[in-house]
Scaffold this motif. Structure first.
Motif, PDB file in Angstrom:
ATOM      1  N   GLN A   1      22.458 -60.130  19.644  1.00 20.03           N
ATOM      2  CA  GLN A   1      21.498 -60.878  18.870  1.00 20.03           C
ATOM      3  C   GLN A   1      20.959 -60.038  17.729  1.00 20.03           C
ATOM      4  OE1 GLN A   1      18.578 -62.182  21.667  1.00 20.03           O
ATOM      5  NE2 GLN A   1      19.933 -63.663  22.625  1.00 20.03           N
ATOM      6  N   GLY A   2      20.790 -58.768  17.945  1.00 18.85           N
ATOM      7  CA  GLY A   2      20.250 -57.922  16.897  1.00 18.85           C
ATOM      8  C   GLY A   2      21.321 -57.290  16.039  1.00 18.85           C
ATOM      9  N   VAL A   3      22.569 -57.365  16.458  1.00 21.17           N
ATOM     10  CA  VAL A   3      23.642 -56.714  15.723  1.00 21.17           C
ATOM     11  C   VAL A   3      24.057 -57.538  14.516  1.00 21.17           C
ATOM     12  CG1 VAL A   3      26.013 -55.886  15.860  1.00 21.17           C
ATOM     13  CG2 VAL A   3      24.460 -55.530  17.764  1.00 21.17           C
ATOM     14  N   ARG A   4      24.240 -58.828  14.690  1.00 21.83           N
ATOM     15  CA  ARG A   4      24.704 -59.666  13.585  1.00 21.83           C
ATOM     16  C   ARG A   4      23.743 -59.666  12.403  1.00 21.83           C
ATOM     17  NH1 ARG A   4      27.202 -64.158  17.276  1.00 21.83           N
ATOM     18  NH2 ARG A   4      29.272 -63.295  17.499  1.00 21.83           N
ATOM     19  N   PRO A   5      22.427 -59.808  12.610  1.00 19.85           N
ATOM     20  CA  PRO A   5      21.529 -59.760  11.454  1.00 19.85           C
ATOM     21  C   PRO A   5      21.420 -58.365  10.834  1.00 19.85           C
ATOM     22  CG  PRO A   5      20.440 -60.841  13.302  1.00 19.85           C
ATOM     23  CD  PRO A   5      21.709 -60.253  13.813  1.00 19.85           C
ATOM     24  N   GLY A   6      21.875 -57.339  11.521  1.00 20.43           N
ATOM     25  CA  GLY A   6      21.839 -55.985  10.983  1.00 20.43           C
ATOM     26  C   GLY A   6      20.550 -55.239  11.241  1.00 20.43           C
ATOM     27  N   TYR A   7      19.808 -55.639  12.251  1.00 21.35           N
ATOM     28  CA  TYR A   7      18.554 -54.952  12.572  1.00 21.35           C
ATOM     29  C   TYR A   7      18.785 -53.482  12.902  1.00 21.35           C
ATOM     30  CZ  TYR A   7      16.432 -59.592  12.969  1.00 21.35           C
ATOM     31  OH  TYR A   7      15.999 -60.857  12.736  1.00 21.35           O
ATOM     32  N   HIS A   8      19.930 -53.174  13.501  1.00 18.31           N
ATOM     33  CA  HIS A   8      20.202 -51.792  13.893  1.00 18.31           C
ATOM     34  C   HIS A   8      20.417 -50.880  12.684  1.00 18.31           C
ATOM     35  CE1 HIS A   8      24.122 -53.612  13.349  1.00 18.31           C
ATOM     36  NE2 HIS A   8      24.664 -52.406  13.302  1.00 18.31           N
ATOM     37  N   GLU A   9      20.666 -51.440  11.506  1.00 18.17           N
ATOM     38  CA  GLU A   9      20.838 -50.637  10.292  1.00 18.17           C
ATOM     39  C   GLU A   9      19.504 -50.363   9.595  1.00 18.17           C
ATOM     40  OE1 GLU A   9      23.630 -49.264   9.541  1.00 18.17           O
ATOM     41  OE2 GLU A   9      24.810 -50.327  11.046  1.00 18.17           O
ATOM     42  N   ASP A  10      18.471 -51.090   9.950  1.00 19.15           N
ATOM     43  CA  ASP A  10      17.148 -50.925   9.350  1.00 19.15           C
ATOM     44  C   ASP A  10      16.493 -49.651   9.899  1.00 19.15           C
ATOM     45  OD1 ASP A  10      14.658 -51.192   8.237  1.00 19.15           O
ATOM     46  OD2 ASP A  10      14.177 -53.102   9.205  1.00 19.15           O
ATOM     47  N   PRO A  11      16.000 -48.762   9.037  1.00 20.40           N
ATOM     48  CA  PRO A  11      15.363 -47.534   9.521  1.00 20.40           C
ATOM     49  C   PRO A  11      14.167 -47.776  10.437  1.00 20.40           C
ATOM     50  CG  PRO A  11      15.736 -47.403   7.149  1.00 20.40           C
ATOM     51  CD  PRO A  11      16.089 -48.793   7.570  1.00 20.40           C
ATOM     52  N   GLN A  12      13.507 -48.907  10.295  1.00 19.95           N
ATOM     53  CA  GLN A  12      12.380 -49.226  11.171  1.00 19.95           C
ATOM     54  C   GLN A  12      12.834 -49.486  12.600  1.00 19.95           C
ATOM     55  OE1 GLN A  12      10.332 -52.555   9.498  1.00 19.95           O
ATOM     56  NE2 GLN A  12       9.430 -51.360   7.821  1.00 19.95           N
TER      57      GLN A  12
END
Length: 94
Positions: A1-12
């Motif tokens: 769920q968090g991988v597709r939107p790219g949340y893991h790439e956000d420094p926060q």
């Protein structure tokens, strides 16, 4: 769920990236100890690659199964039990 939107790439959300990378690092460490080297398949849950992998690893749940407790995976492969029963019939009949 968090991988597709790219949340893991956000420094926060660096902690999310660490959580996603930890299992991959563990798996790679285990693979290094194995011989022969097995093939590692990384896939998303319920994705097409995951369904294919499940059908290859556990073809016991098919459209012909009487016990429909889990998800039905359509596959041309047979389970080990079906293979052994067929092999026993061939051995007895000859």
């Amino acid at each position: 769920q968090g991988v597709r939107p790219g949340y893991h790439e956000d420094p926060q959300h660096a902690h999310l990236k660490d959580l996603l990378e930890a299992p991959l690092a563990d798996a790679e460490g285990l693979l290094e100890e194995r011989f022969p080297l097995p093939k590692m398949v990384v896939c998303d849950q319920a994705g097409s690659q995951a369904r294919f992998l499940l059908a290859k690893l556990n073809p016991s749940q098919t459209h012909q199964s009487q016990d429909q407790a889990g998800e039905v995976i359509f596959t041309d492969d047979v389970s080990l039990q079906v293979f052994m029963e067929h092999l026993q019939k061939l051995a007895v009949s000859s």
